[in-house]
Write a protein that holds these residues in place. Structure first.
Motif, mmCIF file in Angstrom:
data_model
loop_
_atom_site.group_PDB
_atom_site.id
_atom_site.type_symbol
_atom_site.label_atom_id
_atom_site.label_comp_id
_atom_site.label_asym_id
_atom_site.label_seq_id
_atom_site.Cartn_x
_atom_site.Cartn_y
_atom_site.Cartn_z
ATOM 1 N N SER A 276 0.831 -1.207 0.000
ATOM 2 C CA SER A 276 0.000 0.000 0.000
ATOM 3 C C SER A 276 0.860 1.249 0.000
ATOM 4 C CB SER A 276 -0.931 -0.006 1.209
ATOM 5 O OG SER A 276 -0.226 -0.406 2.350
ATOM 6 N N PHE A 279 2.096 1.800 -3.419
ATOM 7 C CA PHE A 279 0.988 2.363 -4.193
ATOM 8 C C PHE A 279 0.905 3.870 -4.004
ATOM 9 C CE2 PHE A 279 -3.135 2.655 -6.055
ATOM 10 C CZ PHE A 279 -3.877 3.501 -5.260
ATOM 11 N N ILE A 280 0.931 4.283 -2.741
ATOM 12 C CA ILE A 280 0.788 5.711 -2.469
ATOM 13 C C ILE A 280 1.916 6.499 -3.102
ATOM 14 C CG2 ILE A 280 0.847 7.438 -0.655
ATOM 15 C CD1 ILE A 280 -0.402 5.525 1.191
ATOM 16 N N ARG A 296 -5.900 -5.355 -6.308
ATOM 17 C CA ARG A 296 -6.809 -4.257 -5.998
ATOM 18 C C ARG A 296 -6.116 -2.919 -6.195
ATOM 19 N NH1 ARG A 296 -10.283 -2.316 -2.145
ATOM 20 N NH2 ARG A 296 -11.516 -0.865 -3.420
ATOM 21 N N GLU A 297 -4.876 -2.874 -5.727
ATOM 22 C CA GLU A 297 -4.133 -1.625 -5.853
ATOM 23 C C GLU A 297 -3.846 -1.319 -7.313
ATOM 24 O OE1 GLU A 297 -0.970 -2.725 -3.292
ATOM 25 O OE2 GLU A 297 -2.121 -2.261 -1.490
ATOM 26 N N ALA A 300 -6.898 0.053 -8.758
ATOM 27 C CA ALA A 300 -7.184 1.421 -8.328
ATOM 28 C C ALA A 300 -6.278 2.413 -9.029
ATOM 29 C CB ALA A 300 -7.007 1.536 -6.819
ATOM 30 N N PHE A 353 -9.293 -8.849 -10.217
ATOM 31 C CA PHE A 353 -9.905 -7.706 -10.890
ATOM 32 C C PHE A 353 -9.735 -7.789 -12.397
ATOM 33 C CE2 PHE A 353 -11.226 -5.385 -7.240
ATOM 34 C CZ PHE A 353 -10.459 -5.959 -6.253
ATOM 35 N N GLU A 415 -1.148 -12.316 2.532
ATOM 36 C CA GLU A 415 -2.539 -12.270 2.959
ATOM 37 C C GLU A 415 -3.380 -11.338 2.102
ATOM 38 O OE1 GLU A 415 -3.963 -13.975 5.722
ATOM 39 O OE2 GLU A 415 -5.807 -13.206 4.853
ATOM 40 N N ALA A 416 -2.813 -10.199 1.764
ATOM 41 C CA ALA A 416 -3.611 -9.209 1.044
ATOM 42 C C ALA A 416 -4.080 -9.738 -0.308
ATOM 43 C CB ALA A 416 -2.801 -7.933 0.860
ATOM 44 N N GLY A 419 -5.392 -13.979 0.575
ATOM 45 C CA GLY A 419 -6.452 -14.146 1.560
ATOM 46 C C GLY A 419 -7.829 -14.195 0.939
ATOM 47 N N PRO A 420 -8.196 -13.161 0.182
ATOM 48 C CA PRO A 420 -9.525 -13.192 -0.426
ATOM 49 C C PRO A 420 -9.732 -14.406 -1.338
ATOM 50 C CG PRO A 420 -8.622 -10.986 -0.558
ATOM 51 C CD PRO A 420 -7.537 -11.867 -0.023
ATOM 52 N N ALA C 81 -12.439 -9.601 0.481
ATOM 53 C CA ALA C 81 -12.593 -11.040 0.221
ATOM 54 C C ALA C 81 -14.020 -11.376 -0.115
ATOM 55 C CB ALA C 81 -12.146 -11.827 1.448
ATOM 56 N N LEU C 259 -6.615 2.523 -0.179
ATOM 57 C CA LEU C 259 -7.392 2.538 -1.408
ATOM 58 C C LEU C 259 -8.746 3.184 -1.189
ATOM 59 C CD1 LEU C 259 -6.453 -1.070 -2.305
ATOM 60 C CD2 LEU C 259 -5.681 0.964 -3.471
#
Lengths: 567, 601, 292
Positions: A276, A279-280, A296-297, A300, A353, A415-416, A419-420, C81, C259
């Protein structure tokens, strides 16, 4: 008392300010007017010796491939829709060597080296450097014998298991010899199909022998310590300017680089462990490029002005690992049932995604020799239920006793991302009646159980990338039984026809027969559900718009010499 | 004289989280009089005293009532007006003097602080304040007042501290003084001096005083009126003489005679008990020997610190003697192992002073009483409970009180239950440690009567430990007087009370405040002991009383007297016993001690 | 006797009510949470990273709920998730409270018993116990818990055991102090004089009266235990995902905050704060009311 309180309260206010400024301090030491690229990675190289302990770490490989050069590489042709140039795996291109040919009579390869190639230390490339490199590999004096392994797989004479038993066998002899100043001969056991692909890998980068030998000691004649802690002397496009382990890795362009001085005069690789944060920093423009953000990042980032996502479907895959030696995974029908229950579309959509595609084989689809081994609509929950019943566990009956094994392991540090996906898998499997618990395990422990103990029953794996671009190699590496050379056979497959395919891959020369045998092997592996393939996901980078020229290499490391910054 | 009361409390309610302590307490204090407020422990006396100033200890709250001082209701006032009144019109002296003084300021400053808080009485500069403080200290009887004025609280003895508190209380010249047990914790002899001083000062200045106390003697000697508190309410205000006429303490009782030739039940030989505290050795009991016969009551008299309680505890094996031996029915206690000792407990029992502290606060009385039956007689649950109820009836309690918890009962009833528990296993011998001290004076007689009755019906022997001579006189056949860990005199009841031989016994009896208001005048001219009791850590080598005894000679300080036989069969520990008692006329007071000449026959 | 102004405020009742309400609510959720949750707290739904519906829409959505055809809205949004945050938030008390209550109960029982023995008897073994207890208490609880769980493996049982070990010392200490002051009380001696055995004195007379401070501490400890469970899960040493547990939810949500996804972390965070506050208030109020 009043005075003290006032002082304390002022201190309390100042400290956070100081802390913030220190924490947000300059990312890189002075950003001068010359073209500098700031690159953010999970880590900076931990070592630069491909025979050393850091060999397997992608972040370390990044350092190696930019400081050193191979003899040959792949030819680069088209760019994909993201502007990333893709390699043509059928065509090799000259790098340190101008030309090469196979001498059938002598069973050797002769490489003609480029003239006038100078290292960062100022030494010219000669055949001695090549000999030295192979000799170093054969000495197996490093922590991990990567050089030896690759040379052995490539069929170079003398690179066999005897080096481990017999000290005398570690001398290079004349397996690799200098013909003349710019010519070197490498003897092989036969015209092995893997020889040339292996010569392009990070495990065959050529050392600047003069410079390296300067730093040899009695205890460390091959200078492993020097290479792992100071620099890797080579003929690459960059020279190491500054290396602060766990912090930053700064490279300066080698103006004498034989392909022309790189456009980026300075490259700063900075360690930012949290995706993250990477990303920033790219979003804000403080960094130019970042690797390995979460899907996800990346998704985004598409909305951010001034930055874009560039990537390829390369060789990164996600699969489900099921250990043949651990019940109930020893049951083929059970494995099939699991494989059928994987909600691939959902995972692509919600887990990546959209930046992934279904994988229908056991080796990366971009590799020569790959074949599609599975049906179009492999995902079929009803079929999964049926298979589960056929396996002897109708509606999941009888699975209670396998609780220990039905723990889906994955690397906790991921995990990030994982995990999902693991959660989606768990839900899907629960729907067909298989109760699964999630089990995030720290990376080191995961590696130990997978590679050393080989007792991991059930796992979600997204980090296996065969270093040699060849489906046969991948097959041998992961699926050949240990006796047949499968050193990374994590699921304990022991199938004779797979072994035969592996043998063919290793010994036959490139050609139709070899390709056919390898194809058979892949189909067999799909039949026995060695791995349950899920997706091939895109290898991506977050890139500021002013950066261009990305090329993709199978080790997934960026070649900074190819990049340009528009001003 | 102004017929309006000096201050009138009307229907005060004070509630604590779990109980209502004052339930409509009312009292109208006559102007210029001393009113004694008495009652059993826990009846709410201190709470009431504080409530008169609108004060209450948290988490309690005053939930109702009025306190009329002139035309103002103190309970309705707040802030500055209340502060003005407190200290200047009405003052409070609390129970524990040293804790009430500021530990880090000198006495003079504390007294001065009171003065300067109330403009009316305030001198303007520091010197004048200090002079005023010294004057007050002298007024309240502090020797060497000028030096003491600069002392800190911890440098003062209990008596001094209490006097300092009085001085503070009087500094702003209040009209009303409320004293909450001002002499508890002070020795009888010191208390006597103190009370004399306080009474005199109060009379001199025309202050109206509310004196909270449990000592019958104090009520009888110093108070004009008496009110007794019970159940959170104040009983009617009575003249002292009226109060004492109807108390069960009249007529003065005597214990029923005991068998003369009973065998010796308990023998104590050379008992010594020392406590080691922080390096110093405190000798609580120093060579005590006695014998108690079956069926008799032996009294052990002394002030706090005399060691009487420790003797009692050693006898029932709650303490282990440092040296010496206690034997019961011929068997030495030290030879008994733990299980045997436990079995002995069925025959030797112990009753403590504070009934509330003697019972497990969570159990009902019935359950606590059933324990001895359970342990020693092996009775089952039902049986033990039934026996407990019977026992309660026998001691005069309501059988229903078996279902109550200790807090719910009054001190008098609870003490009976306490005695009942001790009697459960029909012991042969019971030690009672100050059994009546926590009770209201009117309730004490009942307990003594109960004990007498039990002795008649069951033949139990008692060791009655107390500092209150009235109860000792009413209950005991023979008496031992203790001072600083030694028995100084040992004799029959008549011998001790009518012809005390040892100087300490004489002083004790002299200082004793009779509970007969009629005796007030006689009290004035009696023997006084100067100074305070020395510390039991540094026992003097000679006679323990030598530093204070008006009869003391040089050899008294060097030679340690033994407990010798005296003329009429008793034993006295005094080198000059014969001399002192040969003459009967002049009792030396500090002023005439040098004039008294021994008269040699 | 120390006195105070009679008009001092009687604080504590308000705190008691708030504490009781919160504790009651959490207990209710612990029992019924997973049952009343609209979605399965561990089942991934079809969407990911959906924010909660705007507050204005809530009344309308709530009314629409009565139609069984309409699927339940995601009141607190959906996390990365695909799990419904609301269902997970109200299912978590079962995990958290179960662990916290069990651990507190065990450490209470062990601590009180050992404390009573240590307070009543002077023996080299009790001294040893107190020194061991000191050493145990000198380590920061969180780090010790992390190490213990890392060594023993991640599971609810191990967390309970680790917490029991780490929380016992405070109960030992409190009970010991009470017992030490009680053992000199009159009724203890009276019991001894009656012939009660020492063992019975400790366990039937002294211990029941010594429980006050320990009981008040228990309530506070529950609050801390919840916090510790969440904290352990946050750093990856607690329960396994996707068990609904507040700390785990916050950890997973933390990486998504950059995000712009605030909802996976905010709601469990608020839930923890409220719960711990509730328990601590209750303990505090009870102590003021029933403490010495």
């Amino acid at each position: 008392m009043q005075m003290q309180f006032h002082y304390v309260s002022r201190l309390l206010v100042t400290v956070p300010w100081i802390a913030i400024s220190v924490a947000c301090g300059p990312i890189a030491p002075d950003r001068p007017s010359e073209a500098t690229l700031i690159y953010l990675a999970e880590d900076v190289p931990a070592g630069l010796d491909y025979d050393g302990p850091a060999a397997a770490l992608p972040t370390s490989q990044t350092g190696m491939v930019n400081l050193m050069e191979p003899l040959i590489g792949y030819a680069y042709g088209d760019e994909n829709e993201d502007g990333v140039a893709l390699p043509d795996f059928e065509t090799f291109a000259p790098r340190l060597s101008e030309s090469w040919r196979y001498n059938e009579a002598r069973r050797s390869w002769v490489f003609k080296l480029r003239e006038g190639v100078f290292s960062c230390a100022g030494n010219e490339l000669t055949a001695d450097d090549v000999v030295y490199t192979f000799a170093r590999g054969k000495s197996v004096s490093g922590a991990i014998p990567v050089g030896w392994f690759l040379a052995s797989t490539a069929g170079v004479s003398g690179f066999d298991a005897s080096v481990f038993e017999d000290e005398a066998a570690r001398v290079i002899g004349d397996a690799v010899r200098r013909v003349d100043r710019y010519t070197v001969e490498i003897r092989v056991s036969g015209r092995n199909a893997l020889f040339l692909p292996i010569m392009t890998t990070y495990g065959m980068l050529i050392f600047d022998s003069k410079e390296t030998q300067k730093h040899a000691t009695d205890d460390d004649p091959w200078a492993h310590d020097y290479v792992n802690n100071v620099t890797a002397p080579g003929f690459g496009p960059y020279c190491l300017e500054r290396w602060a382990k766990n912090d930053m890795f700064v490279m300066r362009a080698n103006e004498n680089y034989y392909r022309g001085a790189p456009a980026l005069k300075r490259v700063v690789i900075k360690r930012i462990p949290q995706s993250s944060n990477r990303f920033i920093l790219v979003k804000s423009g403080e960094a130019d490029m970042a690797e390995r953000l979460t899907p996800r990042e990346f998704s985004a980032l598409a909305d951010v002005d001034g930055a874009r996502v560039a990537g390829v479907v390369g060789n990164e895959t996600l699969f489900l690992h099921m250990n043949f030696k651990t019940p109930p995974f020893d049951n083929l029908k059970f494995r099939e049932a699991i494989a059928r229950a994987l909600p691939t579309e959902k995972i692509i959509r919600n887990g990546y995604f959209g930046e992934a595609r279904a994988w229908r084989g056991v080796t990366p689809s971009t590799y020569p020799g790959f074949v599609d081994a599975l049906d179009e609509d492999y995902y079929d929950p009803d079929a999964a239920r049926r298979l589960l019943a056929e396996a002897g566990f109708p509606e999941g009956e009888g699975l209670r006793g396998f609780q220990e094994s039905l723990r889906l392991a994955y690397v906790a540090e991921k995990e990030a991302t994982l995990g999902p996906i693991a959660t989606m898998l768990q839900t899907a499997l629960r729907e067909i009646g298989v109760p699964v618990e999630l089990d995030p395990i720290p990376l080191t422990q995961y590696g130990d159980r997978q590679l050393v103990k080989k007792d991991l029953p059930f796992a979600l794996n997204d980090q296996e990338k065969p270093v040699v671009v060849d489906a046969g190699y991948a097959l041998s590496l992961f699926f050949a039984s240990p006796d047949a050379g499968g050193i990374n056979n994590m699921v304990n497959v022991a199938d004779p026809s797979v072994d035969a395919a592996a043998l063919a891959a290793a010994s036959l020369p490139a050609g139709e027969e070899r390709a056919a045998r390898i194809a058979d092997g892949q189909r067999r592996l799909a039949e026995i559900v060695a791995w349950a393939p899920v997706v091939e996901y895109r290898t991506q980078w977050a890139v500021r718009d002013h950066v261009s020229g990305l090329t993709w290499h199978p080790d997934n490391a960026v070649r900074f010499a190819d990049l340009e910054i528009a001003r | 004289m102004d017929a309006r009361p000096a201050i009138a409390a009307d229907n005060i309610h004070v509630a604590f989280p779990r109980a209502e302590v004052l339930r409509g307490a009312s009292l109208a204090m006559p102007r210029g009089a001393v009113v004694g407020l008495t009652g059993a422990s826990g009846s709410g006396k201190s709470t009431f005293a504080a409530a008169m100033l609108g004060l209450v200890r948290p988490p309690g709250r005053i939930t109702g009532g009025k306190v009329m001082l002139g035309d103002e209701d103190l309970l309705a006032l707040t802030g500055s007006r209340l502060r003005e009144i407190r200290g200047s019109k009405i003052s409070l002296i609390v129970q524990n003097p040293r804790a009430a003084l500021h530990p880090m300021r000198t006495i003079a400053r504390q007294i001065g602080a009171v003065s300067s808080a109330h403009e009316r009485a305030a001198p303007k500069n520091a010197d004048a304040l200090r002079r005023q403080a010294v004057d007050l200290l002298e007024l309240v009887g502090v020797n060497d007042a000028a030096r003491r004025a600069d002392a800190f609280a911890h440098e003062l003895s209990g008596g001094m501290a209490q006097r300092a508190l009085i001085a503070m209380a009087l500094a702003a010249k209040p009209e009303i003084l409320i004293a909450d047990e001002p002499t508890s914790g002070l020795d009888v002899t010191v208390a006597a001096q103190f009370l004399d001083m306080m009474a005199a000062t109060v009379k001199d200045r025309g202050v109206s005083m509310l004196l909270v106390t449990q000592e019958a003697g104090v009520l009888a000697t110093y108070c004009d009126f008496v009110a007794e508190m019970a159940d959170g309410r104040v009983g009617p205000l009575q003249e002292t003489t009226t109060y004492f006429k109807q108390g069960a303490s009249r007529p003065r009782r005597k214990p029923p005679p005991a068998a003369e030739d009973a065998e010796i039940l308990v023998r104590v030989d050379g008992l010594r008990k020392q406590f080691v505290t922080r390096g110093a050795t405190l000798t609580a009991v120093n060579d005590v020997s006695l014998a108690i016969r079956a069926g008799e009551t032996l009294g052990l008299v002394g002030e706090s610190g005399s060691g009487k309680t420790t003797v009692g505890r050693c006898i029932v094996a709650l303490e282990t003697p440092t040296s010496g031996e206690v034997s019961f029915a011929g068997e030495p206690l030290s030879a008994l192992k733990a299980p045997d000792l436990r079995r002995l407990r069925a025959k030797v029992q112990f009753v403590r002073q504070d009934p509330f502290d003697s019972f497990n606060p969570r159990w009902t009385i019935g359950r606590s009483l059933a324990e001895p039956f359970r342990i020693h007689l092996g009775s089952g649950g039902e049986e033990a409970a039934a026996k407990a109820r019977d026992l309660l009836k026998e001691v005069g309690c309501d059988a229903d009180s078996a279902d109550a918890r200790p807090r719910a009962l009054s001190a008098g009833v609870l003490q009976r239950a306490n005695i009942a528990r001790a009697m459960a296993t029909a012991p042969e011998f019971v030690v009672l440690d100050e059994p009546t001290s926590a009770l209201a004076p009117s309730a004490r007689g009942d307990i003594i009567a109960l004990l007498a009755r039990l002795q008649q019906t069951r033949g139990t022997a008692f060791l009655f430990i107390s500092h209150d001579l009235t109860t000792i006189a009413a209950a005991c056949h023979r008496i031992a007087v203790m001072y600083l860990g030694e028995i100084v005199e040992f004799g029959t009841r008549e011998q001790i009370f009518e012809t005390p031989a040892h100087p300490y016994t004489k002083a004790l009896i002299a200082a004793h405040l009779s509970d007969d208001p009629g005796e007030r005048e006689r009290h004035a001219a009696r023997l006084r002991l100067e100074g305070e009791i020395p510390s039991p850590i540094d026992l003097p080598p000679g006679c323990v009383l030598a530093s204070r005894c008006p009869y003391a000679e040089n050899r008294c300080a060097k030679e340690h007297p033994q407990l010798d036989a005296f003329a009429d069969g008793r034993r006295v520990r005094c080198l000059r016993a014969e001399d002192i008692n040969a003459q009967h006329e002049t009792i030396p007071t500090p002023s005439n001690a040098t004039e008294a000449q021994p008269h040699v026959d | 006797m120390s006195v105070a102004v009679h008009d001092a405020p009687a604080a504590g009742d308000g705190l008691l009510k708030i504490g009781a309400i919160i504790v009651g609510l959490m207990t209710f959720l612990a029992i019924f949470g997973p049952v009343i949750a609209p979605y399965d707290p561990t089942a991934a739904t079809d969407t990911v990273s959906t924010p909660p519906p705007p507050l204005i829409d809530w009344p309308r959505l709530f009314i629409a709920q009565f139609d069984p055809e309409i699927p339940a809205p995601h009141w607190f949004g959906v996390d990365a998730a695909g799990l419904d945050v609301f269902s997970r938030t109200i299912s978590a008390p079962r995990t958290d409270l179960l662990i916290a209550l069990t651990a507190t109960a065990f450490s209470f029982v062990i601590g009180v018993t050992l404390g009573a023995l240590a307070g009543f008897f002077r023996h080299w073994s009790t001294e040893l116990l107190m020194r061991a207890s000191d050493i145990l208490q000198s380590f920061p609880v969180f780090i010790s818990a992390m190490i213990l769980v890392a060594l023993a493996g991640r599971s609810g049982v191990n967390i309970v055991l680790a917490m029991t070990l780490l929380y016992s010392p405070i109960f030992i200490r409190l009970t010991r102090a009470e017992v030490m002051s009680l053992r000199n009380r009159g009724f203890v001696e009276a019991a001894r004089a009656t012939g009660v055995s020492e063992r019975n004195i400790v366990f039937r007379y002294v211990l029941p009266n010594a429980l006050g401070p320990a009981a008040a501490q228990a309530s506070v400890t529950i609050g801390f235990a919840i916090l510790l469970t969440a904290g352990l899960s946050f750093v990856g040493a607690g329960v396994r995902p996707p068990t609904p547990e507040w700390g785990l939810m916050i950890a997973n949500g933390a990486s998504q905050i950059v995000l712009g996804d605030w909802w996976p972390s905010l709601f469990p965070g608020a839930a923890i704060s409220i719960t711990v506050f509730g328990f601590a208030s209750l303990g505090h109020a009870l102590e003021r009311r029933y403490g010495r």
